[in-house]
Design an enzyme around this catalytic site. Structure first.
Site, PDB file in Angstrom:
ATOM      1  N   GLU A   1     -10.060   5.748   2.856  1.00  0.00           N
ATOM      2  CA  GLU A   1     -10.457   5.196   4.169  1.00  0.00           C
ATOM      3  C   GLU A   1     -10.276   5.833   5.507  1.00  0.00           C
ATOM      4  O   GLU A   1      -9.798   7.028   5.434  1.00  0.00           O
ATOM      5  CB  GLU A   1      -9.240   3.755   3.823  1.00  0.00           C
ATOM      6  CG  GLU A   1     -10.532   3.000   5.136  1.00  0.00           C
ATOM      7  CD  GLU A   1      -8.725   2.004   5.814  1.00  0.00           C
ATOM      8  OE1 GLU A   1      -9.360   1.297   6.499  1.00  0.00           O
ATOM      9  OE2 GLU A   1      -8.127   1.441   4.670  1.00  0.00           O
TER      10      GLU A   1
ATOM     11  N   GLU B   1       0.779  -1.434   0.121  1.00  0.00           N
ATOM     12  CA  GLU B   1       0.187  -0.043   0.111  1.00  0.00           C
ATOM     13  C   GLU B   1       0.947   1.477  -0.354  1.00  0.00           C
ATOM     14  O   GLU B   1       1.799   0.764   0.851  1.00  0.00           O
ATOM     15  CB  GLU B   1      -0.609  -0.134   1.435  1.00  0.00           C
ATOM     16  CG  GLU B   1      -1.580  -1.631   1.563  1.00  0.00           C
ATOM     17  CD  GLU B   1      -2.610  -1.692   2.435  1.00  0.00           C
ATOM     18  OE1 GLU B   1      -2.585  -0.934   3.166  1.00  0.00           O
ATOM     19  OE2 GLU B   1      -2.728  -2.705   3.533  1.00  0.00           O
TER      20      GLU B   1
END
Length: 422
Positions: free
Chosen positions: A335, A224
């Protein structure tokens, strides 16, 4: 947020306050260059129980291991200390498989990689100071940083309650675009950078891309990269460039940035975990950063690039199980952590992206543009069969489009708590 076979799934990872440790340790300054006295702390230590002193000793041992000797230290205007560490002494080379080795030479970039101008910079570089060649800039970890985590063992790691097969989770909410169903060898996108409001120390807001493989159990592999605002991890509200990896669904492997052995940094100008500046403003300048992650066809390692051809470093392939081969899913998006619903009965006001909904468009909503994936032959190619998912669209939503300038793109985000998201 994770999905498979066109069905979305969620990775649940949360941060819990290190309240007990913070209350027992108090404030400790580990940086010898900062002009504060430790006399009061050292005086009080003589009255601390043996168990608390043992915790403090472990904490300082950890800091000694993670903060490598610096040939130069740069003071950033945001309070960070950036240590210039000889590249072969960085934390990655504490790994048994990397001991005695040196960083690899740059790999072959994916074909049709159109460099985009990097218009952003990090606050620590504003003064004009830089790390010399042969070193890598590493944000120094302080005792205050560690004390904000739930435990010393969990510092710098994502905490989850398990990977579940439904889209909803109790505290993590997403607005994402994803592709799956093929073999992927990397991905690229430009991500607009904002300073979203985060209303609780133990919440965060991030925008990133995920490289994913494995099952949705204990063997999940992810890589990520993106930007995040995380008061718990960094102690402030600046958006910061970050990376993460895991090979066992966030259980024991992996960490943020360089907080464990794993990622090998090769760049002397970019500090992982450092603040990004300037950022986008509503109806003003729009600032985005280009991020690309791809698998080197020769050695099999996963490389990270920021902006116009600036290689940051790589994740060695041996760190992973499934990602030694290829990824099975790519995700792009935002997120947040919502801790309010269970604690106080209403939704958090933590913002995702810019804090504006997707339909507000350019100048207000946050965006990803020029979405691409890397194929088996190291080519950057357009997306096919793009899916969209918003866990709670009344709180945070997403809207996609395509044109000749931005290619595949989407707007996303939202304010969190509002009249439709109580």
């Amino acid at each position: 947020m994770i999905s498979s076979n066109s069905k979305p799934f969620s990775i649940i990872f949360s941060f819990v306050g290190f309240l007990f440790l913070a209350s027992t340790f108090g404030t400790v300054i580990s940086d010898p260059t900062v002009q504060h006295s430790n006399h009061h702390l050292l005086t009080n230590q003589t009255f601390k129980p043996k168990q608390e002193l043992l915790k403090l000793k472990r904490l300082r041992t950890y800091l000694k291991n993670i903060n490598k000797p610096a040939v130069k230290t740069i003071q950033s205007s945001d309070g960070d200390l950036i240590d210039c560490v000889l590249s072969h002494l960085q934390p990655a080379f504490d790994h048994p498989h990397l001991k005695g080795m040196k960083p690899l030479e740059p790999p072959t970039r994916p074909k049709a990689n159109e460099f985009t101008e990097i218009r952003s910079y990090q606050l620590w570089t504003v003064s004009g100071e830089s790390c010399p060649e042969g070193t890598v800039p590493i944000r120094r970890t302080t005792e205050k940083d560690v004390m904000r985590a739930s435990t010393l063992q969990r510092f710098g790691r994502k905490i989850i309650r398990g990977v579940r097969r439904e889209t909803m989770s109790n505290d993590h909410e997403h607005a994402i675009a994803f592709v799956n169903g093929e073999e992927y060898y990397g991905a690229k996108a430009s991500i607009s950078v904002w300073t979203p409001k985060v209303t609780d120390q133990y919440e965060f807001s991030l925008s990133q891309l995920w490289i994913i493989s494995g099952t949705f159990g204990d063997d999940l592999n992810t890589i990520e990269a993106g930007w995040q605002v995380s008061p718990e991890l960094y102690g402030d509200i600046y958006p910061r460039f970050f990376t993460y990896w895991t090979s066992d669904a966030y259980q024991t492997t992996g960490c943020y940035n360089l907080l464990c052995s794993g990622f090998v940094q090769t760049n002397s100008r970019i500090a992982m975990g450092a603040a990004i500046s300037p950022t986008s403003s509503t109806d003003g300048s729009q600032l985005d950063i280009g991020i690309m992650i791809w698998k080197d066809p020769k050695h099999g390692n996963w490389w990270l690039e920021l902006g116009s051809g600036q290689l940051v470093g790589y994740w060695p392939s041996f760190l992973f199980s499934h990602l030694q081969e290829h990824a099975s899913m790519i995700q792009f998006g935002g997120e947040i952590v919502n801790s309010r619903s269970s604690m106080q009965g209403f939704h958090t006001s933590t913002q995702m992206g810019s804090g504006h909904f997707a339909n507000e468009g350019f100048g207000k909503a946050s965006y990803f543009r020029n979405l691409q994936v890397v194929d088996w032959d190291n080519n950057l190619v357009p997306l096919s069969n793009l899916h969209l998912l918003a866990d709670h669209p009344n709180c945070y939503d997403i809207k996609a489009g395509k044109n000749n300038v931005w290619g595949d793109y989407f707007y996303y985000g939202g304010p969190g708590r509002n009249s439709k998201c109580p």
